[in-house]
Write a protein that holds these residues in place. Structure first.
Motif, PDB file in Angstrom:
ATOM      1  N   LEU A 161       0.828  -1.201   0.000  1.00 15.91           N
ATOM      2  CA  LEU A 161       0.000   0.000   0.000  1.00 15.91           C
ATOM      3  C   LEU A 161       0.869   1.260   0.000  1.00 15.91           C
ATOM      4  N   SER A 162       1.994   1.215   0.674  1.00 13.01           N
ATOM      5  CA  SER A 162       2.906   2.362   0.652  1.00 13.01           C
ATOM      6  C   SER A 162       3.401   2.635  -0.760  1.00 13.01           C
ATOM      7  N   LYS A 163       3.638   1.570  -1.525  1.00 10.17           N
ATOM      8  CA  LYS A 163       4.059   1.735  -2.926  1.00 10.17           C
ATOM      9  C   LYS A 163       2.960   2.409  -3.730  1.00 10.17           C
ATOM     10  N   VAL A 164       1.720   1.981  -3.527  1.00 11.60           N
ATOM     11  CA  VAL A 164       0.592   2.555  -4.257  1.00 11.60           C
ATOM     12  C   VAL A 164       0.393   4.023  -3.865  1.00 11.60           C
ATOM     13  N   LEU A 165       0.522   4.327  -2.573  1.00 14.72           N
ATOM     14  CA  LEU A 165       0.317   5.693  -2.091  1.00 14.72           C
ATOM     15  C   LEU A 165       1.535   6.585  -2.302  1.00 14.72           C
ATOM     16  N   GLN A 166       2.641   5.982  -2.784  1.00 13.34           N
ATOM     17  CA  GLN A 166       3.881   6.707  -3.040  1.00 13.34           C
ATOM     18  C   GLN A 166       4.412   7.381  -1.779  1.00 13.34           C
ATOM     19  N   LEU A 167       4.426   6.621  -0.688  1.00 13.26           N
ATOM     20  CA  LEU A 167       4.957   7.115   0.577  1.00 13.26           C
ATOM     21  C   LEU A 167       6.465   6.933   0.622  1.00 13.26           C
ATOM     22  N   ASN A 168       7.141   7.794   1.390  1.00 13.51           N
ATOM     23  CA  ASN A 168       8.577   7.614   1.559  1.00 13.51           C
ATOM     24  C   ASN A 168       8.847   6.558   2.639  1.00 13.51           C
ATOM     25  N   GLN A 169      10.131   6.315   2.905  1.00 14.31           N
ATOM     26  CA  GLN A 169      10.477   5.217   3.808  1.00 14.31           C
ATOM     27  C   GLN A 169       9.944   5.448   5.212  1.00 14.31           C
ATOM     28  N   THR A 170      10.042   6.663   5.728  1.00 18.46           N
ATOM     29  CA  THR A 170       9.536   6.960   7.071  1.00 18.46           C
ATOM     30  C   THR A 170       8.029   6.765   7.135  1.00 18.46           C
ATOM     31  N   GLN A 171       7.331   7.257   6.111  1.00 14.79           N
ATOM     32  CA  GLN A 171       5.873   7.114   6.086  1.00 14.79           C
ATOM     33  C   GLN A 171       5.468   5.657   5.937  1.00 14.79           C
ATOM     34  N   GLU A 172       6.250   4.879   5.165  1.00 11.00           N
ATOM     35  CA  GLU A 172       5.982   3.448   5.020  1.00 11.00           C
ATOM     36  C   GLU A 172       6.096   2.738   6.370  1.00 11.00           C
ATOM     37  N   GLN A 173       7.136   3.082   7.130  1.00 12.18           N
ATOM     38  CA  GLN A 173       7.304   2.477   8.449  1.00 12.18           C
ATOM     39  C   GLN A 173       6.162   2.850   9.383  1.00 12.18           C
ATOM     40  N   GLN A 275       1.084   2.533 -11.059  1.00  8.05           N
ATOM     41  CA  GLN A 275       1.498   2.178  -9.698  1.00  8.05           C
ATOM     42  C   GLN A 275       0.517   1.192  -9.085  1.00  8.05           C
ATOM     43  N   LEU A 276      -0.770   1.385  -9.394  1.00  9.30           N
ATOM     44  CA  LEU A 276      -1.789   0.517  -8.811  1.00  9.30           C
ATOM     45  C   LEU A 276      -1.720  -0.884  -9.389  1.00  9.30           C
ATOM     46  N   PHE A 277      -1.787  -1.006 -10.725  1.00  8.74           N
ATOM     47  CA  PHE A 277      -1.912  -2.366 -11.263  1.00  8.74           C
ATOM     48  C   PHE A 277      -0.619  -3.154 -11.118  1.00  8.74           C
ATOM     49  N   SER A 278       0.539  -2.487 -11.199  1.00 13.85           N
ATOM     50  CA  SER A 278       1.781  -3.247 -11.033  1.00 13.85           C
ATOM     51  C   SER A 278       1.912  -3.755  -9.605  1.00 13.85           C
ATOM     52  N   THR A 279       1.491  -2.952  -8.642  1.00  9.40           N
ATOM     53  CA  THR A 279       1.568  -3.384  -7.242  1.00  9.40           C
ATOM     54  C   THR A 279       0.514  -4.439  -6.951  1.00  9.40           C
ATOM     55  N   PHE A 280      -0.645  -4.334  -7.586  1.00  5.73           N
ATOM     56  CA  PHE A 280      -1.676  -5.359  -7.415  1.00  5.73           C
ATOM     57  C   PHE A 280      -1.181  -6.704  -7.939  1.00  5.73           C
ATOM     58  N   LEU A 281      -0.438  -6.689  -9.043  1.00  6.30           N
ATOM     59  CA  LEU A 281       0.131  -7.939  -9.549  1.00  6.30           C
ATOM     60  C   LEU A 281       1.074  -8.540  -8.515  1.00  6.30           C
ATOM     61  N   MET A 282       1.840  -7.681  -7.846  1.00  7.15           N
ATOM     62  CA  MET A 282       2.751  -8.181  -6.817  1.00  7.15           C
ATOM     63  C   MET A 282       1.977  -8.751  -5.639  1.00  7.15           C
ATOM     64  N   TRP A 283       0.815  -8.168  -5.325  1.00 11.15           N
ATOM     65  CA  TRP A 283      -0.018  -8.729  -4.252  1.00 11.15           C
ATOM     66  C   TRP A 283      -0.475 -10.137  -4.618  1.00 11.15           C
ATOM     67  N   LEU A 284      -0.898 -10.326  -5.865  1.00  9.17           N
ATOM     68  CA  LEU A 284      -1.315 -11.660  -6.294  1.00  9.17           C
ATOM     69  C   LEU A 284      -0.181 -12.662  -6.107  1.00  9.17           C
ATOM     70  N   LEU A 285       1.019 -12.255  -6.513  1.00 12.59           N
ATOM     71  CA  LEU A 285       2.167 -13.146  -6.411  1.00 12.59           C
ATOM     72  C   LEU A 285       2.540 -13.402  -4.949  1.00 12.59           C
ATOM     73  N   ALA A 286       2.537 -12.342  -4.138  1.00 16.57           N
ATOM     74  CA  ALA A 286       2.864 -12.493  -2.721  1.00 16.57           C
ATOM     75  C   ALA A 286       1.835 -13.358  -2.011  1.00 16.57           C
ATOM     76  N   ASP A 287       0.577 -13.232  -2.408  1.00 16.03           N
ATOM     77  CA  ASP A 287      -0.475 -14.031  -1.790  1.00 16.03           C
ATOM     78  C   ASP A 287      -0.324 -15.514  -2.142  1.00 16.03           C
ATOM     79  N   LEU A 288       0.041 -15.776  -3.392  1.00 19.16           N
ATOM     80  CA  LEU A 288       0.325 -17.162  -3.777  1.00 19.16           C
ATOM     81  C   LEU A 288       1.479 -17.716  -2.953  1.00 19.16           C
ATOM     82  N   PHE A 289       2.516 -16.916  -2.800  1.00 17.64           N
ATOM     83  CA  PHE A 289       3.671 -17.343  -2.014  1.00 17.64           C
ATOM     84  C   PHE A 289       3.258 -17.663  -0.578  1.00 17.64           C
ATOM     85  N   HIS A 290       2.379 -16.837  -0.040  1.00 20.11           N
ATOM     86  CA  HIS A 290       1.951 -16.997   1.356  1.00 20.11           C
ATOM     87  C   HIS A 290       1.146 -18.276   1.547  1.00 20.11           C
TER      88      HIS A 290
END
Length: 535
Positions: A161-173, A275-290
């Motif tokens: 979600l931080s990637k989608v919202l384009q947050l910096n490292q501090t905001q991501e944490q 930013q949205l669809f590329s990160t959503f693809l990563m969610w699909l992959l991460a969810d499969l991994f999980h």
């Protein structure tokens, strides 16, 4: 090479019986002479000629060793994906394809024979037969033609979600701390209004004391996150988050005839939101991994996942995000999943990820500018030693031609081979929208995901807290909280004062229904911060 050294158009009994072939060609042919099941890519190109007796192939068991399909725009990358996906499906392997431009849906329909197809099939000695393949069509949030794909904010997790919202490292944490807090308190983040409600509470006069208990989240950073959420919602992003959440096991389905299902995620409606669809693809992959079990080396992959427009995933990515991608790609192979990144040049993919991509199909590159020439030289360096002048070959390849190197059945890199690729047997273009809509509505999955559901979650619970707080301010307000009515949940007694402060009296009475979790039990998250909580 002189004309006398050029190989004949046909070898009498295969390559081994053709002494006229030069030694480099014999070595290349030997490198692709696999005995087990394999995908046929095409025929070798050597000294300007196509040699149909030298077939270039990928061993089926090596498809879970990941790969890269690269090349400039218009060089035939999409058709290469289609060609590989068809053969995987035919051999019983499910495939996931992201259709960014809207031209992959034709894989569901038989192709149309024409002069170009007949010529290409003859050149590479392909027995071309028109064929369609079993498909399911999906669309993010139901935007476009396809079964809606949604994720809950909780399962999407703070890193993505931080990637989608384009947050910096501090905001991501800081966002990670907010998720941690919501996880601990049983505040389910189903959609964006749930997350906004939790952040708003934590920045309110009543909730500020909670910030100290979760690592000193500053109200200023929380305000940035709230503003980013507001801007995100203003762009029409809300439909992508909610329920029913897509179960990624749907991507591993096999059709009744034994062919693998090709899952096509239609993205034209959101191609302006990379930013949205590329990160959503990563969610699909991460969810499969999980979710997927360990299977080790298998005779064929459980799923092959094509990650189109891969450069969008890595652009402006935080170190935590890149580390998570690297680890996911490294480990998901043992779960039987192969990942192919699709982009323009290998330099679009970080070195740690590129090093794990054993199969390479590199289409033509342009060298019109100094940057192009630099990218070309960098691409050549990523290939094994070769008898070709790769800088020259990569700029001279035609549409539907590529430089190939894959992993052999023993896991060793094959010789570099310039290849004229086969023609896909399915329709090389989109099916018409009416046909696509009909296929979607007739899918058995449509009824499961079509209608969005807005059940009680963090927003409703915190709203109820405000209403109850107002009611409890009256002198006659009951002193006994409703949440103590014998629910018998682990954690109520341990942290009752905080629970009352966060959600007020009676707002936990529905938590027994909450995605299989209990109050006081923190949600388990993967290396990507994603979480799966199946009912």
């Amino acid at each position: 090479m002189t004309d006398s050294e050029a190989p004949p158009a046909k070898a009498p009994e295969g390559v081994s019986g053709a002494p006229a072939l030069p030694q480099p060609v014999l070595e290349i042919a030997s490198g692709y002479a696999f005995t087990g099941p394999a995908l046929d890519l095409g025929a070798l190109l050597w000294d300007g000629r196509c040699l149909p007796d030298v077939q270039i192939r990928i061993p089926l068991p090596m498809l879970n060793r990941h790969g890269l399909v690269a090349g400039a725009t218009g060089t035939g990358k999409t058709k290469t994906l289609q060609l590989i996906a068809e053969q995987l499906s035919a051999q019983g392997v499910p495939v996931f394809l992201a259709d960014v431009k809207g031209d992959v849906s034709g894989i569901s329909a038989p192709g149309q024979e024409n002069d170009k197809v007949r010529t290409r099939a003859g050149e590479v000695r392909q027995e071309w037969t028109p064929a369609g393949f079993p498909c399911e069509f999906y669309a993010l949030g139901g935007m476009g033609h396809g079964i809606p794909v949604r994720a809950t904010v909780t399962s999407f997790g703070p890193v993505l979600l931080s990637k989608v919202l384009q947050l910096n490292q501090t905001q991501e944490q800081s966002l990670g701390l907010i998720f941690h807090y919501a996880d601990q308190k049983g505040l389910e983040l189903v959609d964006l209004k749930d997350l906004r409600a939790v952040v708003t509470f934590l920045t309110s006069d009543e909730g500020k004391s909670e910030l100290k208990g979760i690592g000193g989240l500053s109200t200023a950073t929380a305000g940035v996150i709230l503003r980013s959420l507001a801007a995100f919602e203003a762009q029409g992003m809300s439909p992508f988050f909610g329920e029913p959440e897509f179960d990624t096991s749907e991507l591993s389905r096999v059709a009744g005839d034994g062919r693998g299902t090709v899952s096509v995620l239609e993205l034209p409606a959101v191609q302006d939101k990379p930013q949205l669809f590329s990160t959503f693809l990563m969610w699909l992959l991460a969810d499969l991994f999980h979710d997927l079990p360990e299977v080790g080396d298998v005779d064929k992959p459980k799923l092959v996942f094509f990650f189109d427009e891969a450069h969008l995933l890595f652009n402006d990515a935080s170190k935590a995000f890149l580390d998570a991608i690297t680890q996911t790609v490294r480990l998901i192979r043992s779960k039987g999943v192969g990942v192919f990144f699709v982009t323009q040049t290998p330099k679009d993919v970080p070195g740690d990820v590129l090093a794990q991509l054993g199969n390479r199909v590199q289409h033509a590159l342009r060298a019109f500018t100094p940057d192009d020439q630099k990218a070309l030289k960098a691409t050549v360096k990523t290939f094994p030693n070769s008898p070709y002048d790769l800088e020259e070959v990569l700029t001279a390849l035609g549409t539907g031609e590529a430089v190939v190197t894959v992993l052999s059945e023993k896991g060793a890199p094959t010789p570099v081979a310039a290849t004229r690729l086969r023609a896909p047997e399915s329709l090389m273009g989109p099916v018409d929208p009416a046909t696509l809509d009909r296929a979607v509505e007739q899918s058995p999955l449509y009824g499961r995901y079509a209608e969005a559901v807005d059940r009680e979650s963090a927003y409703e619970k915190l709203t109820a807290r405000e209403a109850q707080a107002a009611a409890s301010s009256a002198p006659s307000a009951p002193s006994e909280p409703a949440s103590s009515r014998g629910r018998g949940r682990k954690g109520d007694d341990q942290d009752s004062s905080v629970v009352q402060q966060v959600v007020g009296s009676g707002v936990f009475k529905s938590l027994a229904r909450s995605l299989g979790t209990q109050v006081g039990r923190e949600i388990t998250r993967s290396i990507f911060g994603t979480a799966r909580r199946r009912r």
